[in-house]
Structure formats: C-alpha cells, structure tokens
Design an enzyme around this catalytic site. Sequence first.
Site, short mmCIF file in Angstrom:
data_model
loop_
_atom_site.label_atom_id
_atom_site.label_comp_id
_atom_site.label_asym_id
_atom_site.label_seq_id
_atom_site.Cartn_x
_atom_site.Cartn_y
_atom_site.Cartn_z
N CYS A 1 9.51 1.91 3.39
CA CYS A 1 10.43 0.81 3.66
C CYS A 1 11.85 1.33 3.83
O CYS A 1 12.72 0.63 4.32
CB CYS A 1 10.40 -0.23 2.56
N LYS B 1 -1.31 -6.95 -9.32
CA LYS B 1 -2.24 -7.13 -8.19
C LYS B 1 -1.83 -6.09 -7.14
O LYS B 1 -0.95 -6.33 -6.32
CB LYS B 1 -2.09 -8.56 -7.65
N GLU C 1 -4.97 -3.76 -1.82
CA GLU C 1 -6.42 -3.50 -1.76
C GLU C 1 -6.74 -2.25 -0.94
O GLU C 1 -7.88 -1.80 -0.89
CB GLU C 1 -7.16 -4.73 -1.23
N ARG C 2 -5.70 -1.67 -0.27
CA ARG C 2 -5.96 -0.47 0.54
C ARG C 2 -6.08 0.79 -0.33
O ARG C 2 -6.79 1.71 0.00
CB ARG C 2 -4.85 -0.24 1.54
N SER D 1 5.46 -6.98 3.20
CA SER D 1 6.08 -7.33 4.49
C SER D 1 6.86 -8.64 4.37
O SER D 1 6.59 -9.47 3.49
CB SER D 1 4.99 -7.44 5.55
N GLU E 1 9.51 -4.02 12.90
CA GLU E 1 9.29 -2.88 12.00
C GLU E 1 7.99 -2.22 12.44
O GLU E 1 6.91 -2.82 12.32
CB GLU E 1 9.18 -3.36 10.55
N PHE F 1 0.82 -1.22 0.00
CA PHE F 1 0.00 0.00 0.00
C PHE F 1 0.85 1.26 0.00
O PHE F 1 0.36 2.33 -0.37
CB PHE F 1 -0.93 0.01 1.24
#
Length: 498
Positions: A281, A173, A176-177, A226, A383, A149
């Site tokens: 990240c 893909k 979805e957020r 992640s 994290e 996201f």
Amino acid sequence: MREIGHFIGGKHVAGTSGRTSNVYNPATGEVQATVALASVEELRAAVANAKAAQPKWAATNPQRRARVFFKFVELLNQNMDELAVLLSSEHGKTVEDSKGDIIRGLEVCEFVCGIPHLQKGEFTEGAGPSIDMYSIRQPVGVGAGITPFNFPGMIPMWMFAPAIACGNAFILKPSERDPSLPIRLAELMIEAGLPAGILNVVNGDKAAVDAILTDPDIAAVSFVGSTPIARYVYGTAAMNGKRAQCFGGAKNHMIIMPDADMDQAVNALMGAGYGSAGERCMAVSVAVPVGEDTANRLVEKLVPKIESLRIGPYTDDKADMGPLVTKDAYNRVNGLIDRGVEEGAKLVVDGRGFKLQGYEDGYFVGGTLFDHVKPDMDIYKTEIFGPVLSVVRAKNYEDALELPMKHEYGNGVAIYTRDGDAARDFASRINIGMIGVNVPIPVPLAYHSFGGWKASSFGDLNQHGTDSIKFWTRTKTITARWPSGIKDGAEFVMPTMK
Ligand code: NAD
C-alpha cells in the site's frame, strides 16, 4: 490436502460451515491447502469465547500484560526463519521481504511493551473545593481486525498488539489468501503466556466480515484492505454502533526535482515500485519528474534496471521480487497494462508474458514501465497493485504538486530534492498522510502512527503509536469529592468554578 481451520480458545478448531477457499502457491499456481470460511454461528462462538476470557485479562496488571509481549517478541525472533518461509509460501514474496513484514509487526509488539506507561490516565488534584478529577483508559472489551493479504504478519500485529496490551480480547479475521502465518502468530502468543480466548483467529470471507460488523459484543473494528471494502466496513460498523478505523488503497507518487540525486532516486524507485511485486500500500506507482531533462534522465536510468530485475519464487534467495498473489491479481494487472497501451501511454518496458522456466503456471508479471502517462488515464487513476510504474511528466514544481493533491488517494508521497525549501513547502502543503523527503516508502515507525488521508483512510485514529492506545480504549472521567467537613443543603445552580 492440508485444511486450515480457526484458532479459538487457544486451540485449533476445524471449520464447520462446509465452505472453504483454496490457498495457492503463487509461484507454481498449485493449490497447497484449503482454508475454512466461517459461518455467522462460528464467528459468534469465537466472540462468546473471547468475551468470557476478557474481564480477567483486563484485570491483569499492565506489567504482566507487557510481559507476554516481551516473551512474544523473543519467540518471533527465535522463529523468524520458519515464520518468514511460511509467509512467503502463501504470499509469494521473497523470504527476506517476509522478514521485513514480520519485523515491522514485531516493532509494534516492542512498542506495546510500554503499556504500563502508555495506558496511564490523567489526574487533577483540587479541580474544585475538595474535588479531584481523573481520567482512566479502559479496554473497549472485544475488538476485531480484518486484514489484507499483502502484509499477513505486520498488519495483524498492528492491530492485535495494542488491542490486547490494553486489556481487550481480539478476533482476527485474516485474508483468506494467506491465512497460515496469522494462526502461527496466535499459537506463539499462547506460548508467550497469553490466556486462551484473548486472541481468536477466525478465517473467512464476506460472511465472516458481515458477522463481525453486526455482532453486538464487538465494540471496535479495525480494517485494512481496498478502498471500496474499507468504505463499506466503516459505514456498516458505524451503523451498528461500533468505533471503526478503516484503511484503504493508494496511489503513491514520487516527485523528482531537477536537483535530485538521480542515482539515489532511481534506486529508491526500483525498491519502492517493484519490491514485493508492487503489492504494497506504500509502493510508489507514479514517478513525477519535473522538467523534460529530468524525465529523460530518469527513464534512461530506470529502463536497464527494470529489464534486469531478478524475478523468482520465494525459494530463490537472490530474487528481487516474486509472483503476484493469485491468478485474479495476475489477470487484473495484465489487463491494466493492456488498458494503458489502449489509452496511449508509452509502454517502455513490458512485463506481460514473462515466463520463468519450471514455473510456467506461476503468477509472475515482469517489471513494467509506462512513460507519458496522463492524469485522465485509467492506469493513473486506478491502484494497479502490481510491478507497474507510471511516469507522469510535470512542467514545473506546482504542476507536480497538483498531481498527488488532486488524486483520490492520499496514503504516501515522496519528494526527491536537495533543496530544503522545496521539501519543506511540499511537506506543508500536500494533502497526504505520510510524506518522505528523500525517503521512498515513508512508513512511520511503531511509536509514531500509520495512516493516510482522503480515500486511503476512514476514521480519525491511525494504526499504532499513541493513536492505537486511544482507539482500543475508552476514556472514563471521574469527578470525586471527599468533603472535609459537614456541608449543609443541596446546590441547585449549575456548578461553576468559584
Ligand atoms: P481486500 O479489500 O480484497 O480484502 C481485505 C479484507 O477484506 C480481507 O480480509 C477480505 O477477506 C475482506 N473482504 C474482501 N471482500 C470483502 C467484501 N466484499 N465484504 C467484506 N469483506 C471483504 O484487500 P486485499 O486485496 O487483501 O489487499 C490489498 C488492498 O489493501 C490494496 O488496495 C492495498 O492498498 C490495501 N492496503 C492498504 C493498507 C493501508 O494501510 N492503507 C495496507 C495494506 C494494504
């Protein structure tokens, strides 16, 4: 309620699985749309569509493929404001920050405009008597990308730009957020001249990811997200005979040597620690001052800056940072701050309970600073992915170096110093993929490659740069003999160079 479906064969397609997920405005907590979650059948249909379109695209000469990207870059620039607002509205980051997100992807599209040169093969004349040997790089066929996201512009473009430029069809893909920007990018690719079916966007969750990982027609999978999911995707893709590059989480340290320019280091930490609410990240989440005096000076300068961070919705063009992406993220980050207090770290600035008038239901967490964090604490090992900076005090340079060396993650790291020898020693010895010397977020430019080490990356080829051309193509090597005269008999011994 707006319904976000898929983008297949150059057209918007409604979801048919009956499953959806909510898309929120993180500043208000309101549901602003629903996104379709694809079934296995929907994914398979998108792949069949891509597979049918791919051979013609692969046979399109590389200059023509490059021209689509020249035009796409132009369209991105023309539509930048609209695209950045769309991104911010679902992610929550500031509009200027969203522009940075898109521009970092745009730069990869600029890089792949050089595909005629990048995809050239190798040729050896006279590798043997009347023998020429040459290697060509052919597209893998249909590739897929699964994205997180936090960079809904940059990361899809990291993947689809080189994949498509190399002559592949691509299934994206997205997270979805915040699925709207990736779909908009696919529309603009069509407007730029890409044939329908070469870039299909399939929205979904684990079911869609698993369908990708087991699809017999998908040859290569790129993943960013992640670490637990990266590890899973890497293993499952490999078991199913696909090549995979999977990038995971991070815990990036910044070492501040006693001779560092402290104002420069503090400003760098503010941007790298709190920009995008720490949801990067390559965010710096651990500051490692060397020596007590350095630590005291650092904390003293950081505190007022953190306390005066301007936090607001993306519509506030003066905001330094926005809310977290979801209620889950909000609860998780607050829970980790609680945990740090329980573990005995010193909470110097507390961002819990931050409220913004008119946005009481938004997912805002204020800038947070922990001091005296120890390597065995959960807040050091995990994290956090929020606006939380931990100070771990080191006695000397060797102790400081040991911290990122021993950490599970190895994405990025930075050192602030005026001593070239220390910086050089650090860059040489550290076991981390991307190093900044007086640069807080050392994200390499498009023509170099991006990738961490250790639990931050699984696979051997990085994103963008020439690595990406290797990842999205297969090498074929041809050994050809055109005899100049009539040759008698067959040779039964292993051919060697005579
Ligand atoms: P995430 O792992 O939750 O999701 C990433 C993708 O995986 C999404 O498309 C999601 O739909 C899918 N997914 C989620 N759960 C799944 C499951 N159980 N099985 C299969 N697929 C699943 O990550 P996120 O929260 O979207 O992104 C944040 C994470 O991404 C952070 O850890 C961050 O460090 C990392 N990240 C890494 C890089 C890098 O280059 N190393 C860059 C950006 C973000």
